[in-house]
Scaffold this motif. Structure first.
Motif, PDB file in Angstrom:
ATOM      1  N   ALA A 159       3.194   6.490 -15.193  1.00 56.68           N
ATOM      2  CA  ALA A 159       4.647   6.558 -15.407  1.00 56.68           C
ATOM      3  C   ALA A 159       5.401   6.364 -14.094  1.00 56.68           C
ATOM      4  CB  ALA A 159       5.024   7.896 -16.045  1.00 56.68           C
ATOM      5  N   THR A 160       4.902   6.967 -13.018  1.00 64.06           N
ATOM      6  CA  THR A 160       5.547   6.793 -11.708  1.00 64.06           C
ATOM      7  C   THR A 160       5.451   5.349 -11.251  1.00 64.06           C
ATOM      8  OG1 THR A 160       4.986   9.078 -11.126  1.00 64.06           O
ATOM      9  CG2 THR A 160       5.541   7.591  -9.312  1.00 64.06           C
ATOM     10  N   PHE A 161       4.289   4.767 -11.392  1.00 60.09           N
ATOM     11  CA  PHE A 161       4.053   3.361 -11.037  1.00 60.09           C
ATOM     12  C   PHE A 161       4.984   2.444 -11.822  1.00 60.09           C
ATOM     13  CE2 PHE A 161       1.204  -0.307 -12.430  1.00 60.09           C
ATOM     14  CZ  PHE A 161       1.451  -1.099 -11.328  1.00 60.09           C
ATOM     15  N   LEU A 162       5.070   2.625 -13.133  1.00 63.10           N
ATOM     16  CA  LEU A 162       5.895   1.756 -13.969  1.00 63.10           C
ATOM     17  C   LEU A 162       7.383   1.971 -13.703  1.00 63.10           C
ATOM     18  CD1 LEU A 162       6.167  -0.331 -16.183  1.00 63.10           C
ATOM     19  CD2 LEU A 162       5.915   1.480 -17.889  1.00 63.10           C
ATOM     20  N   THR A 163       7.789   3.218 -13.464  1.00 63.72           N
ATOM     21  CA  THR A 163       9.206   3.491 -13.197  1.00 63.72           C
ATOM     22  C   THR A 163       9.673   2.789 -11.928  1.00 63.72           C
ATOM     23  OG1 THR A 163       9.007   5.657 -14.261  1.00 63.72           O
ATOM     24  CG2 THR A 163      10.935   5.299 -12.874  1.00 63.72           C
ATOM     25  N   HIS A 210       0.846  -1.187   0.000  1.00 64.19           N
ATOM     26  CA  HIS A 210       0.000   0.000   0.000  1.00 64.19           C
ATOM     27  C   HIS A 210       0.883   1.238   0.000  1.00 64.19           C
ATOM     28  CE1 HIS A 210      -4.206  -1.418   1.540  1.00 64.19           C
ATOM     29  NE2 HIS A 210      -4.045  -1.564   0.250  1.00 64.19           N
ATOM     30  N   VAL A 211       0.532   2.226  -0.824  1.00 62.66           N
ATOM     31  CA  VAL A 211       1.216   3.520  -0.799  1.00 62.66           C
ATOM     32  C   VAL A 211       0.143   4.606  -0.822  1.00 62.66           C
ATOM     33  CG1 VAL A 211       3.298   2.675  -1.943  1.00 62.66           C
ATOM     34  CG2 VAL A 211       1.428   3.594  -3.327  1.00 62.66           C
ATOM     35  N   PRO A 212       0.401   5.750  -0.212  1.00 66.95           N
ATOM     36  CA  PRO A 212      -0.596   6.843  -0.208  1.00 66.95           C
ATOM     37  C   PRO A 212      -0.808   7.393  -1.621  1.00 66.95           C
ATOM     38  CG  PRO A 212       1.067   7.169   1.498  1.00 66.95           C
ATOM     39  CD  PRO A 212       1.576   6.088   0.611  1.00 66.95           C
ATOM     40  N   LEU A 213      -2.057   7.546  -2.013  1.00 67.86           N
ATOM     41  CA  LEU A 213      -2.364   8.117  -3.322  1.00 67.86           C
ATOM     42  C   LEU A 213      -1.815   9.537  -3.437  1.00 67.86           C
ATOM     43  CD1 LEU A 213      -3.810   8.116  -6.067  1.00 67.86           C
ATOM     44  CD2 LEU A 213      -5.914   8.761  -4.862  1.00 67.86           C
ATOM     45  N   SER A 214      -1.906  10.297  -2.350  1.00 67.83           N
ATOM     46  CA  SER A 214      -1.440  11.691  -2.378  1.00 67.83           C
ATOM     47  C   SER A 214       0.052  11.776  -2.694  1.00 67.83           C
ATOM     48  CB  SER A 214      -1.727  12.368  -1.034  1.00 67.83           C
ATOM     49  OG  SER A 214      -1.077  11.682   0.030  1.00 67.83           O
ATOM     50  N   GLU A 215       0.830  10.798  -2.213  1.00 64.16           N
ATOM     51  CA  GLU A 215       2.278  10.833  -2.439  1.00 64.16           C
ATOM     52  C   GLU A 215       2.637  10.471  -3.876  1.00 64.16           C
ATOM     53  OE1 GLU A 215       4.666  12.019  -0.405  1.00 64.16           O
ATOM     54  OE2 GLU A 215       2.876  12.650   0.684  1.00 64.16           O
ATOM     55  N   ILE A 216       1.966   9.472  -4.432  1.00 58.77           N
ATOM     56  CA  ILE A 216       2.269   9.105  -5.816  1.00 58.77           C
ATOM     57  C   ILE A 216       1.787  10.208  -6.768  1.00 58.77           C
ATOM     58  CG2 ILE A 216       0.164   7.797  -6.371  1.00 58.77           C
ATOM     59  CD1 ILE A 216       2.002   5.685  -7.646  1.00 58.77           C
ATOM     60  N   GLN A 217       0.716  10.914  -6.394  1.00 58.12           N
ATOM     61  CA  GLN A 217       0.264  12.062  -7.182  1.00 58.12           C
ATOM     62  C   GLN A 217       1.239  13.228  -7.048  1.00 58.12           C
ATOM     63  OE1 GLN A 217      -3.693  12.532  -5.548  1.00 58.12           O
ATOM     64  NE2 GLN A 217      -4.640  11.594  -7.348  1.00 58.12           N
ATOM     65  N   ALA A 242       9.336   2.822  -1.874  1.00 53.65           N
ATOM     66  CA  ALA A 242       9.681   3.655  -0.725  1.00 53.65           C
ATOM     67  C   ALA A 242      10.674   4.744  -1.131  1.00 53.65           C
ATOM     68  CB  ALA A 242      10.261   2.794   0.390  1.00 53.65           C
ATOM     69  N   GLU A 243      11.641   4.398  -1.987  1.00 57.16           N
ATOM     70  CA  GLU A 243      12.649   5.366  -2.413  1.00 57.16           C
ATOM     71  C   GLU A 243      12.053   6.428  -3.329  1.00 57.16           C
ATOM     72  OE1 GLU A 243      15.754   3.070  -4.125  1.00 57.16           O
ATOM     73  OE2 GLU A 243      16.537   2.364  -2.194  1.00 57.16           O
ATOM     74  N   TYR A 244      11.217   6.017  -4.261  1.00 59.28           N
ATOM     75  CA  TYR A 244      10.641   6.984  -5.199  1.00 59.28           C
ATOM     76  C   TYR A 244       9.636   7.909  -4.530  1.00 59.28           C
ATOM     77  CZ  TYR A 244      12.673   5.593  -9.645  1.00 59.28           C
ATOM     78  OH  TYR A 244      13.542   5.379 -10.670  1.00 59.28           O
ATOM     79  N   LEU A 245       8.874   7.391  -3.573  1.00 63.15           N
ATOM     80  CA  LEU A 245       7.822   8.192  -2.952  1.00 63.15           C
ATOM     81  C   LEU A 245       8.260   8.825  -1.639  1.00 63.15           C
ATOM     82  CD1 LEU A 245       4.729   5.864  -3.561  1.00 63.15           C
ATOM     83  CD2 LEU A 245       5.679   7.643  -5.042  1.00 63.15           C
ATOM     84  N   PRO A 304      16.075  10.175  -9.997  1.00 60.73           N
ATOM     85  CA  PRO A 304      14.703   9.666 -10.106  1.00 60.73           C
ATOM     86  C   PRO A 304      13.833  10.473 -11.065  1.00 60.73           C
ATOM     87  CG  PRO A 304      15.417   9.678  -7.819  1.00 60.73           C
ATOM     88  CD  PRO A 304      16.493  10.372  -8.601  1.00 60.73           C
ATOM     89  N   THR A 305      13.994  11.804 -11.050  1.00 60.67           N
ATOM     90  CA  THR A 305      13.186  12.646 -11.932  1.00 60.67           C
ATOM     91  C   THR A 305      13.451  12.321 -13.394  1.00 60.67           C
ATOM     92  OG1 THR A 305      13.166  14.436 -10.304  1.00 60.67           O
ATOM     93  CG2 THR A 305      12.609  15.014 -12.569  1.00 60.67           C
TER      94      THR A 305
END
Length: 262
Positions: free
Chosen positions: A64-68, A45-52, A244-247, A123-124
């Motif tokens: 793109a964030t999910f796939l990366t 589980h990851v927070p939607l707000s963080e991936i957004q 965890a690293e990306y978000l 990461p960017t």
């Protein structure tokens, strides 16, 4: 029909374009080539707000964030097993519904792409590389033909269609699918639903991973072939570590983290 020969040739050309989009081989990883009917399930589980937030800051899509993050986990896994393969064969559903199309039901087309396993150091930059790759695939003209031509595939004999699906699946390392779920809490027989996960059918691919947003949380579930991904414990940790690293957040397992095999 004023020009049946011209129309028939145009339809045949369109079918060929769509077929090429589905079957053009991507450089599948030799490390993940073995297949079996066994299964291993993983969840987080990851927070939607963080991936957004990460997606918005980098000017990329949530997909793109999910796939990366997934590609980073697969790159980590390949490095762990000393594999130098630098690309992954990825399939994903793409929404081909136009704004003018108001009919009900889903309207998705499957596409394949060769995704890099050696992303940029920052990461960017990695996020933008993946986003550019997804935009390029979505811009393929054959995708616009898919809604009109898809029924023609239904005319194929069932045994031929199934054989084709199995053959294509065996050359795909990863299916990645992101889906928007309810934005608010739901209740079932008076009890609040606390999480939602979607386990997709793997078929003959090495792994299918699905993201489903629900009430402010993204549930990520994967169904993998333990003959293709043999060190499932390391892979489980690689997936969690990558997100965890990306978000920049703690990644939770809604099912408690125990191995789940079938």
């Amino acid at each position: 029909m004023r020009a049946p020969l011209k129309t028939g040739a145009s339809t045949l050309s369109g079918l060929q374009s769509v077929a090429e989009l589905l079957t053009t081989p991507s450089p599948a990883s030799p490390l993940l080539s073995p297949r079996s009917r066994r299964r291993h399930y993983g969840t987080l589980h990851v927070p939607l707000s963080e991936i957004q937030r990460v997606s918005r800051t980098s000017h990329v899509s949530v997909t793109a964030t999910f796939l990366t993050a997934l590609l980073r986990a697969f790159a980590d896994y390949h490095q762990h097993l000393a594999s130098s393969h630098d690309q992954l064969s990825v399939a994903l559903p793409v929404n081909v519904r136009s704004r003018e199309n108001h009919t009900g039901g889903n309207l998705f087309a499957p596409v394949r792409l060769a995704a890099p396993l050696s992303p940029a150091e920052r990461p960017t930059d990695a996020l933008r590389v993946t986003d550019h790759l997804l935009r390029s695939v979505r811009g393929n003209a054959a995708l616009q033909l898919f809604p009109a031509l898809a029924p023609a595939f239904g005319l194929l004999p069932e045994f031929l269609l199934q054989a084709g699906i199995r053959r294509i699946g065996s050359t795909v390392d990863l299916i990645a699918s992101s889906n928007v779920g309810p934005a608010h809490s739901l209740y079932l027989s008076g009890a609040q639903v606390t999480s939602a996960l979607a386990f997709g059918p793997r078929g003959t691919t090495a792994c299918i991973t699905t993201l489903l947003s629900f009430a402010g949380t993204c549930g990520i579930a994967y169904n993998l072939d333990p003959r293709a991904i043999t060190d499932v414990t390391y892979f489980d940790h690689a997936v969690r570590r990558s997100f965890a690293e990306y978000l920049g957040v703690e990644v939770l397992d809604p099912l408690g983290g125990a191995p789940r095999r079938g």
